[in-house]
Every structure is written in C-alpha cells, then in structure tokens.
Scaffold this motif. Structure first.
Motif, short mmCIF file in Angstrom:
data_model
loop_
_atom_site.label_atom_id
_atom_site.label_comp_id
_atom_site.label_asym_id
_atom_site.label_seq_id
_atom_site.Cartn_x
_atom_site.Cartn_y
_atom_site.Cartn_z
N SER A 255 0.77 -1.15 0.06
CA SER A 255 -0.08 -0.12 0.02
C SER A 255 0.96 1.28 0.01
O SER A 255 0.44 2.19 -0.91
N HIS A 256 1.98 1.07 0.68
CA HIS A 256 2.77 2.39 0.81
C HIS A 256 3.48 2.64 -0.79
O HIS A 256 3.38 3.65 -0.96
N GLY A 257 3.96 1.56 -1.31
CA GLY A 257 4.67 1.70 -2.52
C GLY A 257 3.47 2.28 -3.56
O GLY A 257 3.81 3.00 -4.57
N LEU A 258 2.09 1.79 -3.59
CA LEU A 258 1.35 2.12 -4.52
C LEU A 258 1.08 3.66 -4.11
O LEU A 258 0.73 4.58 -5.20
N GLU A 259 0.88 4.13 -2.95
CA GLU A 259 0.83 5.34 -2.55
C GLU A 259 1.78 6.39 -3.16
O GLU A 259 1.58 7.64 -3.64
N LEU A 260 3.01 5.97 -3.25
CA LEU A 260 4.01 6.73 -3.74
C LEU A 260 3.90 6.95 -5.38
O LEU A 260 3.92 8.10 -5.69
N GLY B 192 1.70 10.55 -9.62
CA GLY B 192 0.53 10.76 -10.78
C GLY B 192 1.09 9.61 -11.69
O GLY B 192 0.69 9.86 -12.55
N LYS B 193 1.87 8.80 -11.36
CA LYS B 193 2.13 7.63 -12.42
C LYS B 193 0.83 6.36 -12.04
O LYS B 193 0.88 5.57 -12.94
N LEU B 194 -0.13 6.79 -11.14
CA LEU B 194 -0.98 5.84 -10.90
C LEU B 194 -2.26 6.54 -10.39
O LEU B 194 -2.12 7.24 -9.40
N SER B 195 -3.32 6.30 -11.11
CA SER B 195 -4.67 6.85 -10.60
C SER B 195 -5.28 6.41 -9.31
O SER B 195 -4.93 5.27 -8.95
N GLY B 196 -5.99 7.00 -8.64
CA GLY B 196 -6.71 6.61 -7.49
C GLY B 196 -7.64 5.32 -7.81
O GLY B 196 -7.60 4.38 -6.83
N LEU C 3 5.54 1.97 -17.06
CA LEU C 3 6.78 2.31 -16.30
C LEU C 3 7.55 1.20 -16.97
O LEU C 3 7.34 0.02 -16.98
N PRO C 4 8.85 1.66 -16.96
CA PRO C 4 10.27 0.76 -17.40
C PRO C 4 10.35 -0.34 -16.57
O PRO C 4 9.78 0.12 -15.07
N PRO C 5 10.77 -1.54 -16.63
CA PRO C 5 10.71 -2.60 -15.64
C PRO C 5 11.63 -2.28 -14.53
O PRO C 5 11.52 -2.95 -13.40
#
Length: 746
Positions: free
Chosen positions: A155-160, A165-169, A303-305
């Motif tokens: 969850s912390h990584g997805l929050e980053l 702005g690389k991932l929508s809510g 995103l790049p691997p």
C-alpha cells in the motif's frame, strides 16, 4: 492401591475371603461411580463450562469421602470378623489388627508422598503444555503478521506511485483490493489446512498413544504378577511394601513419560507442519508481489521494468522493516508470557505451602484432642491406648490425604475462575508494550493514550488481585467446611473405637473380679470343709473317685465324637473329590480336540498345550481355596467339640463343689453359687452358638491323613491341659482330705 494390597496379601494368609471381597467390591463401586461422573460431565460439545467442572469436581470429592467412610467401616469390622469367623482370641485379633494397621499407616505414608509428587508433575506438565501451545500460537500468527506487513508495504509503494501521478486513485484501489483478496485468501488457506492436518496429526498421535499405553499396561501387569510371585511378603513386610510401591511408582512414571514423549512428538510434528505451510505461504506471497510489480504495473502504467523492480525492492525492504518491528513485539509478548508462567508457578507453590500448613494444623488439633480424651478417661491399658492411637493415626492420614487432593482441585478451580481476568490483563500489558515500542517520539495525544492505558493496566491488576483474594477465601472456606465434615466423621469413628476399648476393659475387669470371687469361694469352702465334723475321709474319697470317673467318661465321649466327626469330614471330602474328578473326565475341554487337516495339526497341538497350561494354572488357586475351606471346617468342628468339653468339665467341677458343700453341711448362698456357674457357662454356650455346624459340602481337595493327625494332636493337647487343670483342682480336695486326717489323729 497399596492399602488394599495389604488386605489382599492378608487374604492369602487367612485373614478372610469375604472381607477382602467386600473391599474389592467397594473399590469397583468407586471406579464405576467415577466413570459415571466422567460420562455425565461429557457432552456433545467440545467445550465445558466452569460450572460443570466445579459440579463434577464436587461429585468426585463426595464419592471419595463416601468411599473413605465405607473403607473405615470395613476396617472396623476386621477384628470382629477375626473373632467371630476364625475364632481368634481377643488378644490375637488385637495383635493382628495392630500389625495390619501399622502396614496400612506405612502404605498411607507412601501414597501421600506419591500424591505430592504427582501434584508437582502435573504442575510441570501443565506449564510445559502452556509453553508448547504458545509456541504454536506464535507460529500461526506469523502468517497473519506477514500478510499485514506485506500489504502495508504494498500500500505504501502504490501510494508513492499515486502521489507522483503515475497511478490513478481508482487503479490504486483496484490493485489494493486484488492484493488484499489474494493475500488473505492465502492466509485463510494456511489456517484451514493447518487446522485440518493438525487434527489428523493429533488423532494419529492419540491412537498411537492409546496403543502404546495398552501394551505398556499389559507389560506392567505381567511385571506386577511376576513381582508378587517371586516376592516373600512374610519375610520383611515393610521392605516388601516399599519395593512394591517402588514398582508401582516406576510404572506410573513410565506411563507419564510415554504420554509426555507422545505429546512432544505430536507438538514437534505440528510445529514442522506449521513451518512447512508457512514457507509455502511466504513463497506464494512473494509470487504475488513479483507478479504485481513485474507484470501488472508495467502493463498498467507503462513504467519501465527497471523502475518497477526498484519499487519492488523498496516494498520488500519496507515489509522486512515492519516484520522486524513485529518480531520485537513478539519477543516482548514472549517475555510477558514467561513472567506470567513464573507468577502462576509461584502461586501454586504458595497454595502447596498453605495446604501443608493446614494439614499440620489439622493433624496437631486432632492428635491433641484424642490424646486429651484418652488422658482424661484413664483406666485403659497401654496396649489398648496404643491400639486406639494407631487406628486414629491411620484414619487421620487417610482423611488428610483426601483433603490435600481436594485442596489441589480447589486451587485449580481458583485459577480457572481468574483466567478471564488474567487474560484481559495480559492483553492490556501487551498493548502497552506495543504502544511503548511503536515510536521513540510520541506527541501529546499519544502520551495521553499511553498514560490512560497504563492506568487501565493498574486498575485491572488491582481488580484481579481483589477478585483473587475473594475467590481464594471463598474456596478456602469451602475446604475448611469439608475438613470439618471429615473431622466429624473421624470423631464418630474414634468415639466408637474408644467405646469398644472401654467395653473390652470393663469386660476384662469383670472377668477378673468373677475369677477372684470364685477363688475366694473355693478357699472358703475348703476351710469350712476342713472345720466341719461331717466331712470324713471316706466321704471325700468317694466324691473324688466319682469326680475322676465322670471326667474319664467325658474324655472318652469327647474322643469318640472327635473321631466320628473327622471320619465324616474325610468321607465327605473323598466323595466330593471323586465327584469333581468324574465331572472333569465327563466334560473334556474343547481345546483338547484335534483339528482336521494336516496343516492345522501344529496349531491344534499348540492350542491344546495352551489350554492345558491355563487349566493347570487355574487349579492352583482353586486347590488353595479348597484347602482353606477344609481347614476352616475342621477348625469349626474342633472349636465346637472344645466348647462342649469345656462345658461338661465345668459342670462336673460345679457338681463336685456342690456335693462337697452338701457333705460339709455348709449353707451355700444362691448369689455366691449361681454367678460363678453362670460365668462358667456363658462363654461356652455363646461360643457354641457362633460355631457353624460342619454341614457345608464342597470339594476340599485330596484328603490325607494329616487332618486326622492334626485333630488328634489338637485334642490330645486339649485333653492334657484339661486333665492337668482338673488334677490341680482335685488337688485342693486332696489337701482338704489330708487336713481332715491330721485333725482326726489329733
């Protein structure tokens, strides 16, 4: 068990078959009652309420007390049984009772020591099982902590990513939902599979334990039989009893060790299963993380691997940091658990000390009371006093041992009542430890929460202490009430024992008084006959000659009756022996028949040999029992003839005294003559009523000539004793005749 064993060994030495059978029935009845109580407390549910436990324990205690009281009554009847059935003298029966009581006291001491050791062993096993249960609980919680820490890191990584702005809510919530579902489903699968396979392991372990216990029980029973067959209890009873107790104690420890080993083996298997499932679940979690960051995110965000792999490493490091924090908390939990075990052990030690103090107080109180009563009574002989004190010591030891067992049970119930409060207090302490270790820097709100939590811990600890004191006081009062009831039972039995001792003392005093009055009467009669002018030498010689002729006829009749009875008994034994042999020949055992077929010949021979061996072994106790019945029947006949001979000799003596008094013209007062005569005839008549007639028929074993010889020897010794007694009494008449001659010469 050793107490009942003392009486069983006395059965072999002739103490009484019926008495020991009654004691065995009493033991079986107690076992049936305890089994019924166990079954009544067990329901269909896997759980049982505390009220049911207390009810069942109270029923256990009542049944043990009832059984103890019944055993006391059986012990009180032993002396009467020896006197009535085996015709032992009062002194011999009292000596046997004192010896038996001494052995029983030694057995009670051994049982008390064994009970204390069993209580300590039970405490140690309980602590060990609590330790193993906590270990398994921590292993189970590892998966939940792993799930929680990994999901928090994801969850912390997805929050980053969402912050950059690389991932929508919506995408973040969708990915988190998928990960939560996958992780918790895997955690649930772990728990379900662990429970199912763990139950299978425990069931298999219990089955293996039952099988091993059955084999060990058979081996131990064989060891007991071998020990009893080889031992010689009559050589040194105390060492024999101690050796037999050591055998039983060693066997008990072997049973406990077998159970403990099986429990440890089952626990190790469950731990291995938990670790296996844990590593499998962790591997699955790692696959979930790799799939999320190396497959799902690159395709969803573009995103790049390399960046996704870097983010995956950060998530793993975060998860490892959180797991380390959780492990530190688990270590604090384990430390608190160890402190709780030490506190429980300390409480148990205090309960044991209080129980020891209570037993010492009760023992000193009862011993002081009984010694004070005996001291105030006085008059009892030293032997009677020692017998009463010995019986009181035995009953008191038995009562205190059962009260100690009840005290241990009430201490257990106390801890069970307080378990809810203790669990709540333990959770609060763990929560405080978690809050204190969560962060080094706390804001004002967190400090207030921590202080409130500490205040709650102190409040719950105070409540627990207060409730523990009230519960302990309540159960201690119940134990004291039960101790008072047992003390009243003990007082009733001791009142009966003291009353019996006083009655025996009064009878002995009355017997001595009657014997003294009779001797005085004889002396007075002799002096009156010497001084009487009517007594002549010819008259006295005629009386003495008639007296000797009557004694001779009595002895001849006695010998004839004795030979007739012995021949009758021998004839009955011969007839019964022939009848039993004829029945054995007419009813061959089925095991002696040869099975058809050549391939079954060896098995048939083996079965026939086993059958013959069992039949021969079964004949030994039967023959021993038959010889015992034969000896009892012969002893009854001899006692009956002895009573008849004693009565006839006393009647002849009384007739001689009456004729001598009539010859001397001495007026005899009725109060002087009749009490003596009644005292002489009371015992033979009462003895005659107690003797059973020799009409019992049964197989008494192969008759031999030893019975007739023993009967002749018994009768011969009795005849010589009676004749010597009568000659001494006739000597008094001879002395009076000599005095008459001296007076006529003067």
């Amino acid at each position: 068990m050793e107490s009942l064993f003392c009486l069983r060994r006395s059965k072999e030495s002739g103490l009484g078959v019926r008495l020991v059978e009654d004691l065995e029935e009493l033991e079986k009845g107690l076992q049936v009652k305890l089994s019924n109580t166990e079954m009544s407390g067990a329901g269909d549910s896997e759980y049982i309420t505390l009220a049911d436990v207390e009810k069942k324990e109270r029923e256990y205690s009542e049944q043990l007390i009832d059984n103890m009281e019944a055993f006391w009554k059986q012990m009180a009847n032993i002396q009467h049984f020896l006197v009535d059935q085996f015709k032992c003298s009062s002194s011999k029966a009292r000596q046997l009772m004192m010896t038996l009581t001494e052995r029983m006291i030694a057995a009670e001491g051994l049982l008390c020591d064994s009970q204390e050791l069993q209580a300590l062993d039970a405490l140690e096993r309980t602590m060990g099982r609590a330790h193993m249960a906590k270990v398994i609980e921590f292993l189970k919680l590892q998966v939940q902590e792993e799930t929680r820490c990994r999901l928090a890191a994801i969850s912390h990584g997805l929050e980053l990513l969402a912050g950059e702005g690389k991932l929508s809510g919506r995408q973040k919530e969708e990915l988190l939902t998928q990960q939560h579902k996958a992780f918790w489903q895997e955690a649930e699968r772990f728990s379900r599979e662990f429970v199912q396979r763990g139950k299978d392991l425990v069931t298999a372990s219990l089955a293996h334990q039952v099988e091993g216990t059955a084999k060990l029980t058979l081996a131990q029973e064989e060891e007991q039989r071998s020990f009893l067959a080889e031992a010689q209890p009559t050589a040194d009873p105390e060492k024999f009893l101690e050796a037999f107790h050591e055998v039983l104690e060693r066997q008990r420890l072997m049973q406990c060790d077998l159970e403990e080993e099986e429990n440890v083996r089952a626990t190790e298997a469950v731990v291995a299963l938990c670790q296996e499932l844990y590593f499998s679940t962790v591997d699955t979690f790692q696959k979930f993380v790799d799939a999320l960051f190396l497959q799902t995110l690159p395709g969803m965000t573009g995103l790049p691997p390399e960046e996704c792999d870097y983010l995956r490493q950060e998530v793993q490091e975060n998860a490892a940091w959180q797991l380390g924090k959780s492990n530190r908390f688990r270590r604090q939990q384990w430390k608190l658990f160890q402190e709780l075990l030490e506190q429980d052990q300390q409480v148990w030690m205090e309960e044991c000390a209080l129980s020891s103090v209570l037993q010492t107080h009760l023992r000193e109180d009862h011993e002081g009371t009984i010694r004070g009563v005996l001291g105030r009574l006085g008059g009892l002989t030293e032997e009677s006093t020692r017998c009463v004190l010995q019986g009181h010591d035995l009953l008191l030891r038995s009562a205190l041992r059962r009260l100690a067992l009840r005290g241990n049970a009430l201490a257990t119930l106390t801890q069970m009542r307080l378990s809810g409060k203790k669990h709540l207090l333990q959770e609060l302490r763990e929560q405080r430890a978690l809050e204190q270790g969560s962060s080094q820097c706390l804001d004002e709100h967190q400090w207030q929460l921590l202080r409130a939590l500490e205040a709650r811990v102190l409040e719950e600890a105070s409540r627990l202490e207060e409730e523990a004191q009230q519960t302990r006081l309540q159960l201690q009062q119940r134990l004291l009430a039960e101790a008072q009831e047992v003390g009243q039972l003990l007082q009733q039995h001791m009142e009966c024992a003291i009353g019996q001792a006083l009655l025996v003392h009064a009878r002995n005093a009355a017997t001595k008084s009657r014997a003294k009055d009779r001797d005085d009467f004889k002396r007075t009669l002799m002096e009156a006959a010497v001084e009487s002018v009517y007594v002549t030498s010819a008259g006295v010689s005629r009386l003495v000659q008639a007296y000797y002729q009557q004694i001779g006829r009595i002895m001849e009749d006695h010998e004839e009756r004795k030979l007739q009875h012995l021949k009758t008994l021998q004839g009955e034994r011969m007839e019964n022996y022939k009848l039993r042999k004829k029945q054995e020949l007419s009813n061959p055992s089925s095991g002696s028949r040869t099975a058809g077929g050549a391939h079954e010949t060896s098995q048939a021979v083996h079965q026939r040999m086993l059958s013959q061996q069992k039949r021969f072994l079964a004949q030994f106790p039967v023959h021993q029992q038959m010889r015992l019945h034969a000896q009892q029947q012969q002893a009854g006949v001899m006692d009956l003839l002895e009573a008849q001979l004693e009565t006839q000799l006393q009647e002849a003596e009384q007739n001689f005294i009456s004729e001598l008094a009539a010859l001397a013209r001495v007026p005899l007062a009725e109060s002087k003559l009749l009490p003596a005569k009644r005292g002489l005839l009371e015992k033979p008549l009462r003895t005659k009523r107690k003797k059973p007639l020799p009409q019992e028929r049964g197989d008494l074993g192969v008759p031999n000539n030893e019975d007739l010889a023993s009967g002749d020897q018994t009768s011969g010794s009795l005849s010589s004793k009676r004749l010597s007694q009568q000659e001494s009494e006739a000597g008094d008449s001879g002395n009076s005749k000599k005095m008459l001659k001296r007076r006529s010469n003067l």
